[in-house]
Write a protein that holds these residues in place. Structure first.
Motif, PDB file in Angstrom:
ATOM      1  N   THR A  79      49.945  36.223  47.626  1.00  0.00           N
ATOM      2  CA  THR A  79      48.766  35.626  47.110  1.00  0.00           C
ATOM      3  C   THR A  79      47.367  36.372  46.866  1.00  0.00           C
ATOM      4  O   THR A  79      47.247  36.370  46.509  1.00  0.00           O
ATOM      5  CB  THR A  79      49.041  33.814  47.786  1.00  0.00           C
ATOM      6  OG1 THR A  79      49.359  34.480  49.160  1.00  0.00           O
ATOM      7  CG2 THR A  79      50.643  33.138  47.327  1.00  0.00           C
ATOM      8  N   ILE A  80      48.006  37.750  47.742  1.00  0.00           N
ATOM      9  CA  ILE A  80      46.966  39.018  48.270  1.00  0.00           C
ATOM     10  C   ILE A  80      46.210  39.343  47.509  1.00  0.00           C
ATOM     11  O   ILE A  80      48.023  40.091  47.312  1.00  0.00           O
ATOM     12  CB  ILE A  80      46.914  39.275  49.737  1.00  0.00           C
ATOM     13  CG1 ILE A  80      46.885  37.620  50.959  1.00  0.00           C
ATOM     14  CG2 ILE A  80      45.674  39.855  49.598  1.00  0.00           C
ATOM     15  CD1 ILE A  80      47.445  38.267  51.818  1.00  0.00           C
ATOM     16  N   ASN A  81      45.900  39.465  46.585  1.00  0.00           N
ATOM     17  CA  ASN A  81      45.466  40.789  45.514  1.00  0.00           C
ATOM     18  C   ASN A  81      44.707  42.103  46.263  1.00  0.00           C
ATOM     19  O   ASN A  81      43.644  42.009  46.747  1.00  0.00           O
ATOM     20  CB  ASN A  81      44.588  40.519  44.649  1.00  0.00           C
ATOM     21  CG  ASN A  81      44.226  41.353  42.978  1.00  0.00           C
ATOM     22  OD1 ASN A  81      44.407  42.092  43.275  1.00  0.00           O
ATOM     23  ND2 ASN A  81      44.310  40.146  41.722  1.00  0.00           N
ATOM     24  N   GLU A  93      37.494  41.879  42.937  1.00  0.00           N
ATOM     25  CA  GLU A  93      36.820  40.843  43.095  1.00  0.00           C
ATOM     26  C   GLU A  93      35.845  39.962  41.864  1.00  0.00           C
ATOM     27  O   GLU A  93      36.610  39.111  41.046  1.00  0.00           O
ATOM     28  CB  GLU A  93      36.511  39.964  44.325  1.00  0.00           C
ATOM     29  CG  GLU A  93      36.070  38.590  44.311  1.00  0.00           C
ATOM     30  CD  GLU A  93      35.420  38.097  45.730  1.00  0.00           C
ATOM     31  OE1 GLU A  93      33.755  38.233  46.175  1.00  0.00           O
ATOM     32  OE2 GLU A  93      36.216  37.808  46.623  1.00  0.00           O
ATOM     33  N   PRO A  95      45.981  35.168  42.096  1.00  0.00           N
ATOM     34  CA  PRO A  95      45.299  35.995  43.941  1.00  0.00           C
ATOM     35  C   PRO A  95      44.212  36.009  43.894  1.00  0.00           C
ATOM     36  O   PRO A  95      43.881  35.973  43.311  1.00  0.00           O
ATOM     37  CB  PRO A  95      46.234  37.315  43.455  1.00  0.00           C
ATOM     38  CG  PRO A  95      46.332  37.716  42.320  1.00  0.00           C
ATOM     39  CD  PRO A  95      46.462  36.295  41.010  1.00  0.00           C
ATOM     40  N   THR A  96      43.862  36.081  45.425  1.00  0.00           N
ATOM     41  CA  THR A  96      43.073  35.984  46.246  1.00  0.00           C
ATOM     42  C   THR A  96      42.324  37.528  46.220  1.00  0.00           C
ATOM     43  O   THR A  96      43.696  38.399  46.924  1.00  0.00           O
ATOM     44  CB  THR A  96      42.978  34.998  47.522  1.00  0.00           C
ATOM     45  OG1 THR A  96      42.930  33.827  46.899  1.00  0.00           O
ATOM     46  CG2 THR A  96      41.516  35.598  48.040  1.00  0.00           C
ATOM     47  N   SER A  97      41.239  38.108  45.877  1.00  0.00           N
ATOM     48  CA  SER A  97      41.688  40.034  46.663  1.00  0.00           C
ATOM     49  C   SER A  97      40.738  39.414  47.450  1.00  0.00           C
ATOM     50  O   SER A  97      40.136  39.026  47.369  1.00  0.00           O
ATOM     51  CB  SER A  97      40.575  39.991  44.754  1.00  0.00           C
ATOM     52  OG  SER A  97      40.818  40.059  43.524  1.00  0.00           O
ATOM     53  N   VAL A  98      41.045  40.981  48.039  1.00  0.00           N
ATOM     54  CA  VAL A  98      40.444  40.498  49.535  1.00  0.00           C
ATOM     55  C   VAL A  98      39.332  42.104  49.367  1.00  0.00           C
ATOM     56  O   VAL A  98      39.134  42.437  50.265  1.00  0.00           O
ATOM     57  CB  VAL A  98      41.619  41.681  50.117  1.00  0.00           C
ATOM     58  CG1 VAL A  98      42.983  40.568  50.549  1.00  0.00           C
ATOM     59  CG2 VAL A  98      41.641  42.685  50.108  1.00  0.00           C
ATOM     60  N   THR A 146      49.030  42.044  43.525  1.00  0.00           N
ATOM     61  CA  THR A 146      49.917  41.224  45.417  1.00  0.00           C
ATOM     62  C   THR A 146      51.086  42.571  45.744  1.00  0.00           C
ATOM     63  O   THR A 146      51.270  42.450  46.942  1.00  0.00           O
ATOM     64  CB  THR A 146      50.336  40.221  44.625  1.00  0.00           C
ATOM     65  OG1 THR A 146      51.307  40.260  43.685  1.00  0.00           O
ATOM     66  CG2 THR A 146      49.784  38.966  44.601  1.00  0.00           C
ATOM     67  N   GLU A 156      40.341  34.941  36.069  1.00  0.00           N
ATOM     68  CA  GLU A 156      40.829  33.339  36.447  1.00  0.00           C
ATOM     69  C   GLU A 156      40.404  33.062  35.029  1.00  0.00           C
ATOM     70  O   GLU A 156      41.377  32.241  34.832  1.00  0.00           O
ATOM     71  CB  GLU A 156      40.410  32.948  37.408  1.00  0.00           C
ATOM     72  CG  GLU A 156      40.716  31.805  38.128  1.00  0.00           C
ATOM     73  CD  GLU A 156      40.883  32.118  39.922  1.00  0.00           C
ATOM     74  OE1 GLU A 156      40.780  30.639  39.661  1.00  0.00           O
ATOM     75  OE2 GLU A 156      39.826  32.250  39.968  1.00  0.00           O
ATOM     76  N   GLU A 199      36.605  37.400  39.040  1.00  0.00           N
ATOM     77  CA  GLU A 199      36.620  36.119  38.657  1.00  0.00           C
ATOM     78  C   GLU A 199      35.870  36.209  37.167  1.00  0.00           C
ATOM     79  O   GLU A 199      36.067  34.903  36.852  1.00  0.00           O
ATOM     80  CB  GLU A 199      34.948  36.005  39.237  1.00  0.00           C
ATOM     81  CG  GLU A 199      34.870  36.151  40.862  1.00  0.00           C
ATOM     82  CD  GLU A 199      33.818  36.790  41.102  1.00  0.00           C
ATOM     83  OE1 GLU A 199      32.693  37.510  40.954  1.00  0.00           O
ATOM     84  OE2 GLU A 199      33.224  36.101  42.741  1.00  0.00           O
TER      85      GLU A 199
END
Length: 732
Positions: A606-608, A613, A633-636, A220, A620, A617
């Motif tokens: 919170t943004i990776n 991704e 965090p959520t990967s972009v 992040t 996590e 996956e």
């Protein structure tokens, strides 16, 4: 490809539409002006720096001011010499129709005073980083440049209004930051200043009062935020400048510090002290980890750090009975109360540093009770002249019995002896830490008490701070004596100047004024004082602000080392509760309040941006199995490269194949201590990989990392170091 009229642009053939003069002519002209200004500023700074260095040698405050000016000029000159045109990060086009504003690493003007570059840390530059489609902050568009060896090799335009869409050939709706994430890594952190994201910039520019917690999962940009926030605060907050205490940056380990070593200098900040917790204590460099988890748990508590105070207090006990002190002129009884009064002169000074003050106070009590008059015979005639106070003091200083009694009551103590005694004398430990049980006291005892581990470092640090330097008080007294003599000499000079002043207005009489009289006295006291003004231990503090990365790993005892160095309680605390190897069951607010940081503000990322991704996956489930509420965090982005698995026997071939197919970038084997590092391939433990990033990560037998929270965290951390590809190799 259209011909270019300046050397600033070196766009490759496939980007020929971006070389359209309609798109870059304005930039070319501005870069030409920047080049002239950089050359002029470099020459000016070089001349000023030479003049400052050749200035006559000074002492005291004047010497400190000169050194500070040399440091400031040197830092700016290095930045100009290092970057040249690529000082420019990008430009903003504002909705008010004003000319474009160019944002740079430093502020820069031409010889007419026209602003060529706006310092990235200034409030006016905030929209360059903070503007989004939802909140354009008054911008029509924003352009970011990619520089390669001093030339623009690409650029991107982000448009925030429909009016700004016309004539654009370099649109980047996802931002230039995401567009550069796939670039190969190196042994040092990449320069990402031009592509700081809006969520990161908001935290970078937050105020410095109290504690700011930056909580974010892998990738992040926590470290990016920590480093750029350090530079921003030094620029924007006058309370944090060098003369006000400065900033300390604390990282988790030496590979991390080496990785980020170039970032702050590239931002023009070369005066920030950087270290690990080990570096705060001399014994830290050689100290191994504590192998007994229960001993480590006990030493991690604040209670044992607090045991240092009563441990020292036992060496500050006055004699229980009165002592007769004899001089050639009189006899005086020193009672326990007299000793207690002398001990009060310590005035919260460290134990060893207070010794001279306590000793002098004790002598003062004896001198005060002395009969200093002349001795008379029965007829009233003088038999022996009386003593002066200084004569009595001289005699007392030579009194071996008095000195021995004082040394027993207030001895010089070494920090390692003090802590070593706690681990080798059970009765001493029980008295100083009454909350320990009998079994815990026995567990903490060891035959070689000074074979330090990392768990001992907070106690050694607390002991050293509480005890202090035994020579400090003597240096202070010498300095005070020199100042007193200097003031007396200046008073004689003033008297002479006034007495010989034959001016009509008797101007010299003004020297009687407090301000002018004081100006004649260098309170820094010459060379001895100038040396004393610089603490030989640059990490001792106090600091005006402390930045701590990977802060989730700190124990309560280790926090005491940092709190002692920051009286203002101004912290930037960067970490991820889910990456705490020994668990982190509290909230950040609860943990910090318990430590005394009750003014904490929480900011989340919170943004990776780093970890693909495909990797997240698989990572996590590893961490959620032990920490269900982990901030994952959520990967972009996706790379299209799936996580590969195989037997450990393939380790060498995986590395060789990657090296053969990748001309640049860096890989890391995590978990195999037998694998030898080589160029572009590192070999690290999960702990030493924390905070770093690599194009390829090869995880060697992660099942061997252990079970429970510690094993899962090591596994999760190691997986999320990958920016392109992850390979997991197992032994079964």
């Amino acid at each position: 490809m259209s011909p270019l009229t300046t050397d600033a642009f070196a766009l490759p053939d496939h980007l020929s539409p971006k070389a359209d003069p309609a798109l870059i002519t304005e930039d070319e002209q501005h870069f030409a002006a920047i080049a002239v200004a950089v050359e002029r500023a470099t020459a000016d700074l070089t001349a000023r720096l030479d003049a400052a260095r050749r200035a006559p040698a000074r002492t005291g405050q004047a010497a400190l001011d000169r050194d500070q000016e040399v440091h400031r000029l040197t830092g700016r000159l290095r930045a100009l010499q290092r970057f040249g045109l690529d000082l420019c990060l990008g430009r903003m086009v504002r909705a008010d129709g004003a000319p474009p504003v160019y944002v740079g690493r430093l502020g820069l003007t031409d010889d007419t005073g026209r602003r060529l570059l706006l310092d990235w840390r200034s409030p006016a530059a905030e929209p360059f980083f903070g503007a989004t489609h939802a909140e354009p902050m008054g911008l029509v568009s924003r352009r970011r440049y990619r520089w390669t060896r001093g030339r623009v090799t690409d650029y991107w335009d982000e448009v925030f209004t429909t009016d700004g869409l016309a004539g654009q050939a370099a649109l980047d709706d996802q931002s230039a930051f995401i567009a550069t994430l796939g670039a190969s890594r190196s042994s040092q952190m990449r320069d990402v200043l031009a592509t700081i994201a809006a969520d990161q910039d908001a935290i970078i520019r937050a105020g410095s009062r109290g504690a700011l917690v930056v909580d974010g999962g892998p990738g992040t940009g926590k470290t990016v935020v920590a480093l750029h926030r350090t530079a921003y605060l030094l620029y924007s907050d006058p309370r944090l400048g060098h003369r006000r205490g400065g900033v300390l940056f604390v990282g988790p380990h030496q590979p991390y510090l080496a990785y980020v070593a170039d970032v702050l200098p590239s931002l023009g900040e070369e005066g920030v002290q950087t270290c690990t917790l080990r570096d705060l204590v001399a014994e830290g460099a050689a100290a191994p980890e504590e192998v007994d988890p229960e001993v480590a748990r006990l030493k991690a508590s604040v209670a044992l750090v607090q045991a240092v105070e009563p441990a020292v207090a036992l060496y500050e006990e006055p004699p229980r009975e009165a002592i007769l002190v004899t001089t050639p002129w009189d006899e005086v009884w020193l009672t326990p109360d007299d000793w207690a009064d002398a001990f009060a002169a310590a005035a919260n000074l460290p134990h060893n540093e207070a010794r001279e003050d306590v000793w002098e106070a004790l002598l003062g009590i004896v001198v005060e009770r002395h009969d200093l008059g002349d001795r008379l015979d029965d007829d009233g005639e003088d038999v022996e002249p009386g003593a002066t106070p200084e004569m009595v003091r001289r005699a007392l200083r030579q009194d071996r019995d008095l000195r021995a009694a004082f040394d027993r009551s207030w001895p010089v103590i070494a920090a390692d002896d003090l802590v070593g005694d706690l681990w080798s004398v059970p009765a001493y430990l029980r008295r100083c830490a009454p909350g320990l049980g009998a079994d815990e006291v026995r567990l903490l005892q060891r035959p070689a008490p000074t074979e330090w581990t990392t768990s001992d470092l907070p106690l050694l640090d607390a002991a050293r701070r509480r005890l202090g330097d035994p020579d400090a008080s003597r240096r202070r007294r010498r300095r005070e004596a020199a100042l007193s003599a200097h003031r007396a000499e200046m008073a004689r000079v003033v008297d002479h100047l006034i007495a010989t002043d034959d001016s009509e207005m008797h101007v010299m009489s003004m020297l009687r004024g407090e301000d002018l009289s004081g100006a004649l006295v260098d309170e820094a006291g010459g060379s001895d004082a100038a040396g004393a003004a610089t603490d030989p231990d640059l990490l001792a503090g106090p600091f005006a602000h402390i930045v701590v990365d990977e802060a989730q790993e700190l124990t309560d005892a280790e926090w005491q080392m940092l709190l002692a160095r920051c009286p203002s309680r101004s912290f930037t605390i960067v970490g991820d509760r889910a990456q705490a190897r020994h668990g982190f069951t509290e909230s950040w607010t609860e943990r910090l309040a318990r430590l005394g940081l009750d003014r904490a503000t929480l900011a989340s990322l919170t943004i990776n941006y780093r970890t693909p991704e495909e990797v997240m996956e698989e990572a996590e489930p590893v961490i959620r199995a032990v920490i269900p509420d982990a901030n994952v965090p959520t990967s972009v982005r996706r790379t299209g490269i799936p996580v590969r698995r195989g037997p450990i026997a393939e380790l060498q071939s995986v590395v060789d194949s990657w090296l053969a197919t990748h001309a640049d970038g860096i890989a890391c084997v995590i978990g195999d201590p037998t694998f030898s590092a080589r160029p572009r391939v590192r070999s690290l433990t999960p702990q030493l990989a924390k905070g770093l990033e690599f194009d390829l990560v090869v995880l060697a037998d992660p099942d061997a990392f252990g079970s429970g929270v510690e094993g899962a965290v090591d596994h999760y951390v190691a997986m999320t170091r990958a920016t392109q590809q992850l390979v997991v190799l197992t032994s079964n």
